[in-house]
Design an enzyme around this catalytic site. Structure first.
Site, PDB file in Angstrom:
ATOM      1  N   ASP A  22     -49.489 -20.740  73.126  1.00 25.03           N
ATOM      2  CA  ASP A  22     -49.431 -22.204  73.005  1.00 25.03           C
ATOM      3  C   ASP A  22     -50.481 -22.987  73.814  1.00 25.03           C
ATOM      4  O   ASP A  22     -50.750 -22.663  74.965  1.00 25.03           O
ATOM      5  CB  ASP A  22     -48.086 -22.741  73.530  1.00 25.03           C
ATOM      6  CG  ASP A  22     -46.885 -22.003  73.020  1.00 25.03           C
ATOM      7  OD1 ASP A  22     -47.032 -21.069  72.238  1.00 25.03           O
ATOM      8  OD2 ASP A  22     -45.777 -22.370  73.441  1.00 25.03           O
ATOM      9  N   GLU A 204     -38.565 -25.164  69.802  1.00 23.99           N
ATOM     10  CA  GLU A 204     -39.465 -25.014  70.950  1.00 23.99           C
ATOM     11  C   GLU A 204     -40.476 -26.160  70.939  1.00 23.99           C
ATOM     12  O   GLU A 204     -40.655 -26.842  69.937  1.00 23.99           O
ATOM     13  CB  GLU A 204     -40.237 -23.687  70.853  1.00 23.99           C
ATOM     14  CG  GLU A 204     -39.352 -22.456  70.807  1.00 23.99           C
ATOM     15  CD  GLU A 204     -40.137 -21.143  70.775  1.00 23.99           C
ATOM     16  OE1 GLU A 204     -39.773 -20.233  71.520  1.00 23.99           O
ATOM     17  OE2 GLU A 204     -41.109 -21.026  70.007  1.00 23.99           O
TER      18      GLU A 204
END
Ligand code: FRU
Length: 471
Positions: A22, A204
């Site tokens: 990420d 998430e």
């Protein structure tokens, strides 16, 4: 050809070596875009997470910086965000200094192994040298875990009407909102989404922000989801609605997707960019991210994208298009106003392809090498879908779900379709109808693609332009 020459993208961010997932802590400060990222510096598979760091002045050319955050006794460093604390609310800056504050999840592997549920907590670090070096807050964590196994990825914004910070936090199947005056003490405000949106997996990396449209304020809430995306595995849904400093209300109960392709995940926006909202995503999918065929580094980020609101009848949608700085360095390679039959154009490295086509006919673009490996991007007017077919794109056997045809619905009913494709050595990003239907897909040919065939089928393609990017 080395792995580096064959697979390292020209215009997409990649870590210098080893594993990346990420994007984290994106913040614009003093003319510099900071990009941090989930990083395991010792291996090309996921492992103990650090925050890698890079900087850019145009979001396209990146400079690698030293690792910003290392694991400590509280845990490894999972995803999170960063803000400029201009009013020194946390008190980390001395007179004349400005603190950047990072808010992130600490993942305690020992706690997880011991079968506890409270192993993810939220912590702070700050920088008073414009992001070069980071000091962890000595009273971490600032939010303890109430017993929720998936409790992570804090994204913080400044909510001016109430002069306080708002944190969005992903908690398994919902988003929790917290508020704080000083970034250190947080109050639970509300919860959103248990009964809305897609729930095929864990929620998430959320992101809550406001946008302006003709003088109106609309709030957007991005929620990443894994698995459960439209083309399987990881994906990014969003909600549009209202936020009053306490709770978020969605305008609709429809599930909306920012990108329908398989390879845009965990994307959130830069902080401190005013009304401009810029998102970058991790260009992979948890289904196969650890197995893609690169060994020296793993994964790239998407092209940074500017998000805008669009009105579709009475409803609102979010659109995404590559940031305008992408176009600054390109050189026109091929241009043709009207294409009525297959047009073959040589390519090398990264290329931006744009054109306009009738929505009443099919079209396709096939990019290939002389080994018959190819990626096909197109539109099926009967089904009203865009597609990316990577089934014969090169190496696909590393995961059973990799080969395949992925589709995105056409959402606009305009009689013609504006198309932009950002093609790099190992990825293609499709932006159709001004960024209303978007798809991102990665691929790994054994030899670089050398030619693209633009096929108007029985229709006509107008304003075809191929721009050569990068080196
Ligand atoms: C999303 C994610 C986050 C987490 C990080 C760990 O891809 O699972 O929820 O913080 O990756 O690397």
């Amino acid at each position: 050809m080395t792995e580096e020459e064959l697979y390292r993208p020209d215009i997409h961010f990649t870590p210098p070596k080893a594993w990346m997932n990420d994007p984290n802590g994106m913040v614009y400060h003093k003319g510099v875009y900071h990009l941090f990222y989930q990083h395991n510096p010792d291996s090309s598979v996921w492992g103990p997470m650090h925050w890698g760091h890079a900087t850019s002045i145009d979001l396209i050319e990146w400079q690698h910086e030293p690792i910003a955050l290392f694991p400590d006794s509280l845990g490894t460093i999972f995803s999170g965000s960063a803000v400029v604390d201009s009013n020194n609310t946390a008190g980390f800056a001395k007179p004349g200094e400005t603190a950047l504050v990072a808010v992130f999840t600490q993942h305690n592997t020992d706690g997880e192994k011991a079968g506890r549920t409270d192993f993810q907590t939220q912590s702070l670090a700050y920088s008073i040298d414009d992001g070069k070096t980071w000091i962890k807050y000595d009273q971490n964590p600032v939010i303890k875990n109430p017993g929720i196994k998936d409790f992570r990825d804090p994204k913080v914004i400044w909510y001016a009407p109430k002069q306080k910070w708002i944190m969005s936090l992903a908690a398994q199947n919902k988003i929790l909102f917290y508020s704080s005056k000083d970034l250190k003490n947080w109050i639970a405000e509300s919860s959103f989404g248990e009964d809305l949106g897609a729930h095929g997996g864990v929620w998430e990396c959320p992101d809550l922000f406001s946008m302006q449209y003709e003088g109106k304020t609309i709030w957007a809430l991005i929620v990443n989801l894994n698995p459960g995306a439209p083309n399987k595995g990881s994906g990014t849904q969003y909600f549009l609605g209202e936020f009053d400093g306490k709770s978020f209300k969605s305008f609709t109960d429809q599930t909306l997707w920012l990108d329908y392709g398989p390879d845009n995940y965990a994307g959130v926006t830069w902080s401190n960019t005013g009304d401009q909202k810029i998102l970058i995503g991790w260009m992979s999918n948890w289904m196969y991210a650890n197995q893609v065929p690169t060994t020296l580094w793993r994964s790239a980020m998407t092209i940074p994208r500017e998000l805008k609101l669009m009105k579709l009848g009475e409803e609102w949608r979010l659109t995404s298009l590559p940031v305008s700085s992408l176009h600054a360095s390109g050189k026109n390679r091929f241009q043709k106003n009207e294409v009525n039959a297959i047009e073959k154009v040589k390519i090398s490295g990264s290329t931006v392809i744009s054109f306009e086509a009738s929505a009443a006919k099919d079209f396709s673009i096939t990019c290939m090498n002389d080994e018959q490996e190819k990626i096909v991007i197109g539109y099926d007017h009967k089904k009203q879908v865009f597609f990316i077919d990577r089934s014969a794109s090169g190496l696909t056997i590393f995961h059973p779900e990799f080969a395949g045809i992925h589709i995105a619905p056409r959402l606009s009913n305009h009689p013609s379709i504006k198309v932009k494709l950002v093609l790099d050595k190992t990825s293609v990003e499709l932006f159709a109808d001004d960024g209303l239907s978007v798809m991102t897909s990665i691929f790994f040919p054994k030899k670089s693609y050398q030619e693209c065939w633009v096929d108007p089928q029985n229709g006509q393609i107008k304003g075809l332009l191929l721009v050569q990017m990068g080196k």
